[in-house]
Design an enzyme around this catalytic site. Structure first.
Site, PDB file in Angstrom:
ATOM      1  N   GLU A 425     -55.334  21.409 -39.533  1.00  0.00           N
ATOM      2  CA  GLU A 425     -56.247  21.639 -38.405  1.00  0.00           C
ATOM      3  C   GLU A 425     -56.225  20.461 -37.424  1.00  0.00           C
ATOM      4  OE1 GLU A 425     -60.069  22.667 -40.000  1.00  0.00           O
ATOM      5  OE2 GLU A 425     -59.327  24.515 -40.899  1.00  0.00           O
ATOM      6  N   GLU A 502     -55.637  28.674 -45.547  1.00  0.00           N
ATOM      7  CA  GLU A 502     -57.029  28.352 -45.849  1.00  0.00           C
ATOM      8  C   GLU A 502     -57.891  29.536 -45.461  1.00  0.00           C
ATOM      9  OE1 GLU A 502     -58.117  24.308 -44.962  1.00  0.00           O
ATOM     10  OE2 GLU A 502     -60.159  24.911 -44.462  1.00  0.00           O
TER      11      GLU A 502
END
Length: 809
Positions: A425, A502
């Site tokens: 991220e 995720e």
């Protein structure tokens, strides 16, 4: 990067783990020495503590690995903040006084640190060796120039500075929290992380094994040496060998060897077969080094349309994300604690781990190799742009290249690893700087290992807006969350391979239930927005509470399950972890996102995955059966190997139900009446399995159950003792919160206590713990003395219960 490689990542490789384990042979070669024992520790800074003659007599004596943060008290004022676990950090020193073996033939000595959290600086006999800011990386220093004569005392000093906070988005721990090794070597030896093995060809008859080897020569001139590598199977039977004669130049020499392994047994998640390669170095007609590397042979492939293949067979990736803390043990590495976590995950059907979000302990990768888990190995949570105020971005310019290189060099030989992730991220995906950085990082990885794909966990799934994707350097596109957008992937990214890296971020507290269960709570509804949570800082275990960016387990799994082009997913997260206590503020200090709580007790959704990910016949009915008279209660059941389920309340059927498509439970809403409930599963009208729950009475007794009643007397082995509060009939009391007192005597000690409640401020290091929803945990650690460990647990009105653990060689 060829289009063929990008559209179908097909990797055929044999991987070894070059850990530097040496075996003695006629006392000519030396083993690396575990350097964990007999350290001195002092919390606080002293600028003179590096000096050899510094007086450390009053310092605390301890063995490594060690995490001083886990020993502290929770406080909202601790600089790490609740997101970092609300535990203390700071500065500390470690010192070790030692002598070299006067009989040793070694001419060189190295010190290997598997990981120090963080900003470690090291001195030997007052000489400064260096600094490593990154707390998750392994590193080595050469002690040789500064050591005293054999038989004389040496002093190793380590300063650990974890004071600059907040430095992470989760709990990191503090200290020398992984193992330390002293490595004696003769003048010519295999270099650090000096082997890399691949197989250009694999078929049923043979595997072509290529060993790339680096030899270090510390003499001042070239030396003729012989390098002999022998391959052994899992039973120790010699298979093939290769011998090379080379001139080892000053410093590092490289060579390659090629052999054929007959009838290879392939490494897989169900049969993780490994071989052993023994590399021997002969110099001046003597054996001077022996380097042993276990390895596995296997092939794998990511495809754009059919997902993932292992050894040519289609395999759905059933993965979880894992942070590195071990609950009440903190960050301090313990092999048995990690093994227990993997055993619990394996029982659920899990076959893959994403290492979130940094390089793991070497022992964890060893366990994944041995137990059959696929691994996504991840390097960074942060590049140049800030996530945590005092995070890795402060060291990026100077250290990222070396840290990434060292991760790949250390880990590239594990059969479990199927991809390198260069980031999680990362904010640079929204900035054009992400293009150049991604290309740089991918190039570093490819130079060291071109056999695995490079990926990065992305949050922006619009290809026009994501600069990490636009770099063109990723072989495998990983996406976090937004599971419904996966359906557009083939159209948005034609010919590309993807992975759901995720998923979920579903909230739950073990044993707590918010009704109605078919209403989803989004806590918080948006970033930094208020929400109407529970006064006791709990979240529902019905799979009906989620973070605003997440989704329920059932909704996400339905998308992954029903779309073959998606190779699989990695749930956030396998276990609860210390820190990141969203959605709640302090006193919440641990996550709500795990399938399994911090103790290792499964939450209810664990059994949904077990029903989907395993063939083992199972049936799970929940919640408990202690409510208010007449209260409407939602009863759920997960099952497999059945087509119908039936519920009975006090012997009266509530009807049979089939599991709806793309839902993975059945539900009955019934009024509570004390007594018993029973679920029965059927297949083709025949009863398969039944589960029964009784209304519990008042707390009356304690039950102690050890995961192992015999452990090794090695100073580190553990027995995890589940503590249950039962009524007089042996039923778990589902709301029991009794204070339990522990006493541990004999050849072991109390290593930690917990109860899985995310907002508990009781210390992890104590001889007491309140039960939470009827349970708590005691962790007992062995000494090095063979014998017995006596454990007792007592509580007011509960009496005393005893259990005995044996310790053996």
């Amino acid at each position: 990067m060829t289009n063929q490689f990008k559209t179908s990542i097909k990797l055929i490789a044999l991987f070894v783990f070059a850990v530097g384990f040496f075996s003695c042979s006629e006392n000519l070669v030396e083993t690396r020495q575990n350097f964990d024992k007999d350290w001195k520790f002092q919390l606080g800074d002293d600028s003179l503590a590096f000096q050899p003659d510094y007086n450390d007599q009053n310092w605390r004596a301890l063995n490594l690995p060690h995490d001083w943060s886990i020993e502290g008290e929770f406080s909202k004022d601790n600089p790490a903040n609740p997101e970092g676990g609300a535990l203390p950090t700071g500065i500390a020193w470690y010192r070790k006084t030692f002598k070299l073996d006067s009989e040793s033939k070694a001419e060189n000595y190295y010190i290997d640190f598997d990981g120090v959290m963080r900003n470690s600086e090291v001195w030997i006999n007052g000489h400064y060796l260096g600094k490593r800011p990154f707390g998750y990386i392994s590193f080595r220093y050469d002690l040789t120039p500064y050591l005293n004569a054999k038989g004389e005392e040496n002093v190793l000093a380590v300063k650990v500075d974890n004071s600059a906070q907040p430095a992470s988005r989760w709990y990191t721990g503090s200290g020398i929290y992984r193992h330390v090794w002293l490595v004696p070597e003769q003048a010519v030896h295999v270099a650090h992380w000096g082997t890399f093995v691949t197989t250009p060809e694999i078929n049923t008859e043979s595997a072509q094994v290529k060993l790339d080897l680096k030899v270090r020569n510390t003499t001042s001139s070239a030396q003729p040496i012989q390098v002999k590598t022998t391959i052994f199977d899992a039973e120790g039977v010699e298979l093939v060998k290769s011998t090379s004669q080379i001139e080892a130049i000053d410093s590092i020499s490289a060579l390659s060897q090629l052999v054929e392994v007959p009838n290879p047994k392939l490494w897989s998640v169900d049969s993780p077969t490994r071989y052993h390669a023994i590399t021997e170095i002969y110099w001046q007609d003597e054996l001077v080094d022996r380097y042993e590397t276990p390895f596995g042979i296997r092939s794998f492939e990511f495809t754009p349309d059919r997902g993932f293949f292992l050894n040519g067979e289609h395999l759905k990736i059933y993965g979880v994300n894992q942070h590195h803390d071990l609950g009440a043990l903190g960050a301090a590495v313990n092999t048995r604690a990690m093994e227990r976590q993997l055993e619990i995950l394996k029982e659920m059907g899990c076959n893959a781990i994403r290492m979130a979000h940094n390089p793991p302990a070497p022992e964890l990768l060893d366990l994944c190799d041995e137990m059959g888990f696929l691994v996504i190995n991840e390097s960074f949570d942060e590049w140049k742009k800030t996530k945590a105020k005092k995070g890795y971005h402060l060291y990026w310019d100077e250290w990222h290249g070396r840290d990434l290189q060292d991760m790949v060099l250390r880990d590239r030989n594990h059969p479990s690893i199927i991809a390198w992730s260069i980031g999680n991220e990362i904010p640079e995906q929204f900035d054009t700087t992400g293009i150049a950085i991604t290309r740089e990082l991918a190039a570093i990885v490819k130079e060291l290992d071109a056999t695995r794909p490079v990926t990065s966990a992305l949050t922006e799934n619009d290809p026009e807006k994501n600069n990490i994707y636009k770099s063109g350097a990723l072989d495998l596109l990983s996406f976090n969350y937004k599971h419904k957008d996966y359906l557009d992937f083939p159209e948005k990214y034609p010919g590309e391979c993807m992975l759901a890296s995720e998923n979920m971020s579903a909230l739950s507290t073990r044993g707590h239930y918010d009704m109605p269960s078919d209403s989803v709570r989004v806590w918080p509804p948006a970033y930094n927005q208020p929400f109407d949570g529970n006064d006791d800082y709990t979240a529902s275990s019905y799979d009906n509470a989620i973070a605003y960016w997440g989704a329920t387990h059932e909704d996400t799994w339905a998308v992954i399950k029903n779309n073959e082009f998606i190779p699989g997913m990695f749930i956030w997260s396998g276990f609860d972890y210390i820190g990141e206590p969203l959605p709640y503020p302090y006193p919440a200090r641990s996550s709500y996102l795990g399938i399994i709580d911090l103790c290792g007790f499964p939450k209810d959704v664990y059994y949904m995955y077990q029903s989907e990910w395993t063939d083992k016949t199972m049936l799970h009915l929940f919640p408990h059966w202690n409510w208010e008279e007449g209260q409407l209660v939602d009863l759920w059941a997960y099952s497999n190997n059945a087509d119908e389920l039936e519920l009975f309340v006090n012997g009266v059927s509530q009807g049979r139900k089939s599991i709806p498509k793309d839902q993975f439970h059945v539900m009955w809403r019934v009024p509570f009446s004390p007594g018993r409930i029973k679920a029965v599963s059927y297949k083709d009208g025949e009863e398969v399995m039944e589960k029964e729950i009784h209304t519990a009475g008042k707390p009356s007794q304690i039950e102690l159950t050890a995961d192992r009643n015999t452990i090794s007397a090695d100073g580190s082995d553990l027995s995890f003792i589940t503590v249950k509060v039962l009524d007089e009939n042996g039923n778990l009391v589902p709301d029991a919160d009794n204070l339990i007192n522990f006493e541990v005597t004999g050849n072991g000690f109390n290593a930690g206590v917990d109860n899985g409640y995310q907002a508990s401020l009781e210390p992890f290091k104590a001889n007491y713990r309140k039960a939470f929803n009827g349970k708590c945990l005691l962790i007992v650690q062995a000494t090095e003395e063979v014998g017995e460990i006596a454990v007792s647990a007592s509580g007011e009105g509960l009496g005393m219960t005893n259990i005995e653990i044996k310790t053996t060689n």
